[in-house]
Scaffold this active site. Structure first.
Site, PDB file in Angstrom:
ATOM      1  N   ASP A 103       0.515  -1.352   0.178  1.00 24.51           N
ATOM      2  CA  ASP A 103      -0.472  -0.247   0.425  1.00 24.51           C
ATOM      3  C   ASP A 103       0.668   1.099  -0.148  1.00 24.51           C
ATOM      4  O   ASP A 103       1.992   1.118   0.797  1.00 24.51           O
ATOM      5  CB  ASP A 103      -1.091  -0.243   1.623  1.00 24.51           C
TER       6      ASP A 103
HETATM    7  N1  URA Z   1      -1.436  -6.007   3.322  1.00 22.73           N
HETATM    8  C1  URA Z   1      -2.134  -4.200   3.681  1.00 22.73           C
HETATM    9  O1  URA Z   1      -2.969  -4.265   4.760  1.00 22.73           O
HETATM   10  N2  URA Z   1      -1.400  -3.371   3.228  1.00 22.73           N
HETATM   11  C2  URA Z   1      -0.207  -3.973   2.497  1.00 22.73           C
HETATM   12  O2  URA Z   1       0.693  -2.919   1.941  1.00 22.73           O
HETATM   13  C3  URA Z   1       0.296  -5.340   2.637  1.00 22.73           C
HETATM   14  C4  URA Z   1      -0.125  -6.183   3.282  1.00 22.73           C
END
Ligand code: URA
Length: 234
Positions: A103
């Protein structure tokens, strides 16, 4: 392979721009000036220089990046900086792709490579590659056994899916390591939401056998050779 094709594949310019560089005596092969843009070269053996700088030969490039928050796991975006903006020459000459996204606000390990088979292997859900994350939580860590056994979340199409079992190792009251073998959209954050908690900081520490090197600062990357497991700091 023709030298003009090789160098334009590596983004030194269009074929006609390479021709112009040759005309201007800016390209050498094994220290000999090149005069023909159709010259056949063996990039694995010949030493090619452009403006006196050696061209890096790699069939495939593999990088471990420590992704900072604020960089998108995408190759192009109109709004945000992307992780590829962090990659400098000579590695930015290769068509790097992202192996397992993070993310925008997540930090930590990303693998970038132009080896599509490697990406396919690493992202294939059947391979069950374990990913390790460090999580800092809003509320005290409790009742997490529910999510380690697997819970029902919605997939991208709004349909229910049952998450695979995962492992959680508490560090202290508010933080833990979580190990997952799948990577659904916002999965770690949604797993903790499920138990009415919230991930306030998330960092990926490992993907399969690749760990985030401790010395790698945010935004830095290392090249590794798939075969040799050799790392060199950039
Ligand atoms: N899970 C999440 O919620 N975000 C990420 O970036 C990776 C795994």
């Amino acid at each position: 392979m023709r030298i003009d094709k090789y160098l334009s594949n590596l983004k030194y310019g269009s074929r006609s721009e390479i021709k112009a560089l040759i005309k201007a005596n800016k390209i050498t092969v094994n220290n000999q000036k090149v005069s023909d843009s159709g010259l056949n070269i063996d990039p694995a053996k010949d030493i090619i220089k452009v403006f006196e700088e050696e061209v890096l030969y790699r069939e495939n490039v593999y990088l471990l990046l420590n992704k900072p928050s604020g960089y998108l796991s995408a190759t192009k975006d109109n709004l945000h900086k992307t992780v590829l903006d962090l990659i400098k020459a000579p590695f930015n000459r290769f068509d790097l792709k992202i192996c397992g996204r993070l993310d925008l606000d997540t930090e930590g390990l990303l693998i970038l490579t132009n080896d599509t088979e490697f990406i396919h292997n690493f992202t294939n859900p059947k391979k069950d590659i374990l990913k390790k994350y460090y999580c800092l939580l809003r509320d005290k860590l409790k009742d997490f056994e529910v999510i380690t056994k697997g819970v029902i979340l919605k997939d991208g199409k709004g349909e229910d899916y049952f998450t695979k079992p995962c492992k959680i190792e508490p560090i202290d009251d508010y933080s833990c390591y979580i190990y997952l073998s799948e990577g659904k959209f916002h999965q770690v954050k949604r797993l903790f939401q499920y138990i009415n908690n919230e991930v306030v900081y998330l960092k990926r520490l490992a993907i399969g056998e690749y760990n985030l090197p401790e010395e790698l600062k945010l935004g830095e990357y290392l090249e590794f050779r798939k075969e040799e497991k050799l790392c060199k700091k950039q």
